[in-house]
Scaffold this motif. Structure first.
Motif, short mmCIF file in Angstrom:
data_model
loop_
_atom_site.label_atom_id
_atom_site.label_comp_id
_atom_site.label_asym_id
_atom_site.label_seq_id
_atom_site.Cartn_x
_atom_site.Cartn_y
_atom_site.Cartn_z
N ARG A 142 50.30 14.86 16.57
CA ARG A 142 51.14 14.61 15.38
C ARG A 142 50.22 14.67 14.18
O ARG A 142 48.99 14.67 14.35
CB ARG A 142 51.81 13.24 15.48
N ASP A 143 50.78 14.68 12.98
CA ASP A 143 49.94 14.75 11.78
C ASP A 143 49.40 13.37 11.40
O ASP A 143 49.96 12.34 11.79
CB ASP A 143 50.77 15.30 10.61
N GLY A 144 48.34 13.38 10.62
CA GLY A 144 47.90 12.17 9.92
C GLY A 144 47.03 11.20 10.70
O GLY A 144 46.87 10.06 10.29
N VAL A 145 46.44 11.61 11.83
CA VAL A 145 45.62 10.67 12.58
C VAL A 145 44.14 10.82 12.24
O VAL A 145 43.72 11.79 11.64
CB VAL A 145 45.80 10.81 14.12
N LEU A 146 43.39 9.80 12.63
CA LEU A 146 41.94 9.85 12.51
C LEU A 146 41.40 10.46 13.82
O LEU A 146 41.59 9.87 14.88
CB LEU A 146 41.42 8.43 12.31
N VAL A 147 40.80 11.62 13.72
CA VAL A 147 40.24 12.27 14.91
C VAL A 147 38.77 11.90 15.03
O VAL A 147 38.01 12.07 14.08
CB VAL A 147 40.39 13.81 14.83
N VAL A 148 38.40 11.36 16.18
CA VAL A 148 36.98 11.11 16.44
C VAL A 148 36.49 12.25 17.32
O VAL A 148 36.82 12.32 18.51
CB VAL A 148 36.75 9.76 17.14
N ASP A 149 35.73 13.16 16.72
CA ASP A 149 35.20 14.30 17.47
C ASP A 149 33.86 13.89 18.06
O ASP A 149 32.99 13.36 17.36
CB ASP A 149 35.05 15.51 16.55
N LEU A 150 33.70 14.16 19.38
CA LEU A 150 32.50 13.65 20.07
C LEU A 150 31.45 14.73 20.33
O LEU A 150 30.48 14.48 21.06
CB LEU A 150 32.95 13.01 21.39
N ALA A 151 31.63 15.91 19.71
CA ALA A 151 30.71 17.02 20.01
C ALA A 151 29.24 16.64 19.88
O ALA A 151 28.39 17.17 20.62
CB ALA A 151 31.03 18.21 19.12
N ASN A 152 28.94 15.73 18.98
CA ASN A 152 27.52 15.35 18.80
C ASN A 152 27.05 14.29 19.80
O ASN A 152 25.86 13.98 19.86
CB ASN A 152 27.27 14.85 17.37
N LEU A 153 27.97 13.73 20.54
CA LEU A 153 27.53 12.82 21.63
C LEU A 153 27.28 13.69 22.85
O LEU A 153 28.06 13.73 23.80
CB LEU A 153 28.59 11.75 21.92
N ASN A 154 26.19 14.43 22.77
CA ASN A 154 25.96 15.48 23.78
C ASN A 154 24.64 15.32 24.53
O ASN A 154 24.07 16.30 25.00
CB ASN A 154 26.06 16.87 23.14
N ASN A 155 24.18 14.09 24.65
CA ASN A 155 22.99 13.87 25.49
C ASN A 155 23.34 14.05 26.96
O ASN A 155 24.46 13.76 27.39
CB ASN A 155 22.46 12.44 25.31
N PHE A 191 48.11 20.51 14.24
CA PHE A 191 48.37 19.22 13.62
C PHE A 191 47.34 19.00 12.52
O PHE A 191 46.23 19.54 12.58
CB PHE A 191 48.31 18.09 14.66
N LYS A 192 47.73 18.20 11.53
CA LYS A 192 46.85 17.98 10.38
C LYS A 192 46.36 16.54 10.35
O LYS A 192 47.03 15.64 9.86
CB LYS A 192 47.62 18.30 9.09
N PRO A 193 45.16 16.31 10.89
CA PRO A 193 44.61 14.96 10.89
C PRO A 193 44.30 14.46 9.47
O PRO A 193 44.11 15.28 8.56
CB PRO A 193 43.31 15.11 11.68
N ALA A 194 44.24 13.14 9.30
CA ALA A 194 43.85 12.55 8.02
C ALA A 194 42.37 12.77 7.78
O ALA A 194 41.93 12.92 6.64
CB ALA A 194 44.17 11.05 8.01
N VAL A 195 41.62 12.80 8.85
CA VAL A 195 40.17 13.00 8.75
C VAL A 195 39.63 13.33 10.15
O VAL A 195 40.22 12.92 11.15
CB VAL A 195 39.46 11.73 8.20
N ILE A 196 38.57 14.10 10.19
CA ILE A 196 37.85 14.30 11.45
C ILE A 196 36.48 13.68 11.28
O ILE A 196 35.73 14.05 10.38
CB ILE A 196 37.71 15.80 11.80
N VAL A 197 36.19 12.71 12.12
CA VAL A 197 34.89 12.04 12.08
C VAL A 197 34.01 12.62 13.19
O VAL A 197 34.37 12.52 14.36
CB VAL A 197 35.04 10.52 12.29
N TYR A 198 32.90 13.23 12.83
CA TYR A 198 31.98 13.77 13.84
C TYR A 198 30.96 12.67 14.18
O TYR A 198 29.90 12.59 13.57
CB TYR A 198 31.30 15.04 13.31
N ALA A 199 31.35 11.84 15.14
CA ALA A 199 30.52 10.68 15.48
C ALA A 199 29.15 11.12 15.98
O ALA A 199 29.04 12.08 16.74
CB ALA A 199 31.23 9.85 16.55
N THR A 200 28.11 10.41 15.54
CA THR A 200 26.77 10.70 16.05
C THR A 200 26.24 9.55 16.91
O THR A 200 25.13 9.61 17.41
CB THR A 200 25.77 10.95 14.90
N SER A 201 27.03 8.49 17.01
CA SER A 201 26.60 7.33 17.79
C SER A 201 27.82 6.54 18.22
O SER A 201 28.92 6.74 17.71
CB SER A 201 25.72 6.43 16.92
N VAL A 202 27.59 5.62 19.15
CA VAL A 202 28.65 4.70 19.57
C VAL A 202 29.14 3.90 18.36
O VAL A 202 30.33 3.65 18.19
CB VAL A 202 28.14 3.78 20.69
#
Ligand SMILES: Cc1cc2nc3c(=O)[nH]c(=O)nc-3n(C[C@H](O)[C@H](O)[C@H](O)COP(=O)(O)OP(=O)(O)OC[C@H]3O[C@@H](n4cnc5c(N)ncnc54)[C@H](O)[C@@H]3O)c2cc1C
Ligand SMILES: *[C@@H]1O[C@H](CO)[C@@H](O)[C@H](O)[C@H]1NC(C)=O
Ligand SMILES: *[C@@H]1O[C@H](CO)[C@@H](O)[C@H](O)[C@H]1NC(C)=O
Length: 485
Positions: free
Chosen positions: A107-120, A62-73
């Protein structure tokens, strides 16, 4: 004629003005809206985008609109607010191991919030709890906890994300002793559809707490961290392998069906069968001597051609059971693979001999490389919890079956394999297994998935959804809907 032309032109003009903003315009506003986010943002034009959308299953993309690599809540909260304001879909991704790529939206076109950096991972030794960031992978969790003498029960694949895994149950090699990963959760922090951080536990939002432990993957909000109750690591662990003659498969099932439940809870086993290969791998939380003595009857009934016992430390067994290449250090690699899977729950007295023949026959005739795995639940802790205590309803299980097909890359062969897998799954489930399937092995083609995954809890789950996400912001093709009808 000229009048007609003018009319058309005016129509064009009106259309242009009233039409939804073009792709370019949305991208700009999305970029603007996400400006306060501190973590990386990857848009379709960025060079890394094509890598970042791969994940574990390459069968679908699927092709997201953006992937946000969140670093905080706060980054998660900003993302939720942008999705609401701009009316675009939003989805959480922890380890990217969803069988149907729901971590990139389904599906395509979503905002993906990737949590890989919330790794405490924050351990409280005296309380025996750990607050685990949702983006942590199982490998680093086993490693970090065992350094302090603790464990949580979970799957064996080190690159699976705890976010998705523990929200849908999470069964692995200590499962008979400890049950599911979700059974050890004491509280969850989640960003809801309003962008507020809320806590779910027995004291706060208990209805949501019920829902998240079994149906929490993607439907209610974005989980940022999970507090687990920890168990002590045993001083010695024995991992073992029993190898069988495939022509005597029925004997292995005689043992699984008749003796499995009476194995001590310290022992968890998984049988895997494919053409020419029948093997049980297991972990015993104790010495090699006690493992061999506990298995005496099982071995007598099943007659393995070879047995191997490895007495080792807990973490060494984690590495042995995990995928190749995992050394316990920080970033376990993915092993992308194009696959499709079906799952079945079987209750006592187990699969009939006709059922065993049926699945064995299927494995030997399908064109694509396929295996079946049987995880023994019987006699274990997962069954000792009531089906309505958490959203994980499958509490009366002898074993969980996973039927996993690796596709070849050849389109026509793969179509044949997928069709065969689907029709076999329907017939096999009707004739030989219970009604239910496992939500963590999510399958987009499964009919009546609502009840096969959630059973009698489904309606209650829709009420919790209605309360916490009435506008259905967090949706994907198999998310919990706001109403049962
Ligand atoms: C190689 C492999 C081995 C596996 N082994 C086991 C096993 O031994 N035992 C077992 O029980 N399962 C196993 N699974 C299944 C696994 O538990 C599920 O695929 C699980 O959903 C993966 O979670 P994830 O975070 O890695 O995936 P993702 O794709 O990131 O997420 C899966 C789903 O959960 C949602 N989600 C993810 N993070 C969050 C969050 N923070 N908040 C809310 N929703 C979230 C996503 O939106 C998506 O719908 C395995 C899967 C693979 C591919
Ligand atoms: C993770 O831990 C670090 C160090 O204690 C802290 O600064 C940071 O805020 C934590 N991150 C989250 C998301 O809690
Ligand atoms: C651990 O929990 C105890 C009991 O709630 C608390 O008093 C203590 O401060 C915690 N320790 C740490 C390091 O947070």
């Amino acid at each position: 004629m000229s009048l007609k032309l003018i009319c058309i032109c005016i129509l064009c003009l009106t259309l242009t003005i009233n039409a939804a903003p073009s792709k370019k315009q949305v991208a700009d506003t999305l970029q603007e809206c996400l400006n306060p986010v501190k973590g990386n943002k990857v848009f379709p034009n960025d060079a890394v985008y094509s890598q970042d959308i791969i994940d574990e299953n390459t069968r679908i993309t699927f092709k997201p609109a953006v992937i946000v690599y969140a670093t905080s809540v706060e980054d998660v909260q900003t993302s939720v607010k942008c999705a609401t304001t701009l009316k675009i879909g939003i989805t959480a991704r922890s380890g990217g191991h969803s069988y149907e790529k729901y971590g990139t939206g389904g599906r395509d076109g979503v905002l993906v919030v990737d949590l890989a950096n919330l790794n405490n991972i924050t351990i409280n030794n005296s309380k025996k709890t750990a607050v685990i960031g949702a983006g942590n992978k199982l490998g680093p969790i086993y490693y970090t906890l065992s350094q302090s003498g603790f464990l949580i029960p979970a799957g064996s694949c080190p690159s699976v994300g705890v976010g998705g895994h523990s929200m849908g149950g999470g069964y692995g090699l200590y499962g008979r002793k400890f049950g599911l990963a979700s059974d050890h959760i004491s509280s969850v922090n989640m960003v809801n559809a309003n962008g507020d951080l809320i806590t779910a536990s027995t004291d706060e939002n208990p209805d949501l707490f019920f829902a998240l432990r079994g149906a929490g993957g993607g439907s209610y909000g974005i989980v940022t961290d999970i507090t687990f109750n920890l168990s002590p690591v045993p001083p010695t662990v024995t991992s073992f392998t029993l190898t069988y003659d495939p022509s005597k498969l029925q004997l292995t099932f005689d043992a699984m069906n008749q003796v499995g439940t009476s194995l001590p809870a310290e022992m968890t086993i998984s049988l895997s069968i494919s053409p020419n290969n029948v093997q049980i791998v297991g972990v015993h939380l104790g010495s090699s001597e006690s493992a061999q003595s506990a298995l005496k009857k099982f071995i007598k009934v099943s007659s393995p051609t070879d047995t191997q016992f490895n007495e080792e430390t807990f973490f060494a067994s984690v590495v042995r059971m995990g995928f190749q290449g995992f050394q316990g250090t920080i970033n376990p690699t993915h092993h992308p693979n194009s696959f499709k899977a079906k799952s079945f729950f079987v209750k006592s007295p187990g699969l009939s001999s006709a059922g065993v023949q049926s699945i064995n026959n299927f494995l030997n005739t399908i064109e694509c490389s396929t295996f079946a795995e049987f995880d023994l639940f019987g006699g274990g802790a997962a069954n000792s919890i009531a089906p309505d205590e958490t959203a994980f309803v499958h509490r009366d299980t002898l074993y969980l079956i996973q039927l996993y097909t690796t596709l070849t890359g050849d389109e026509s062969t793969d179509k044949i394999c997928l069709d065969k897998l689907t029709s076999f799954g329907i017939t096999f489930q009707k004739r030989f297994t219970s009604y239910f399937s496992y939500q963590n092995y999510i399958d987009r083609d499964l009919q009546d998935w609502q009840h096969r995954y959630y059973g009698s809890n489904f309606e209650r789950l829709t009420k919790v959804k209605q309360k916490y996400d009435p506008k259905n912001l967090f949706n994907f093709p198999q998310s919990i809907p706001t109403s049962a009808n």
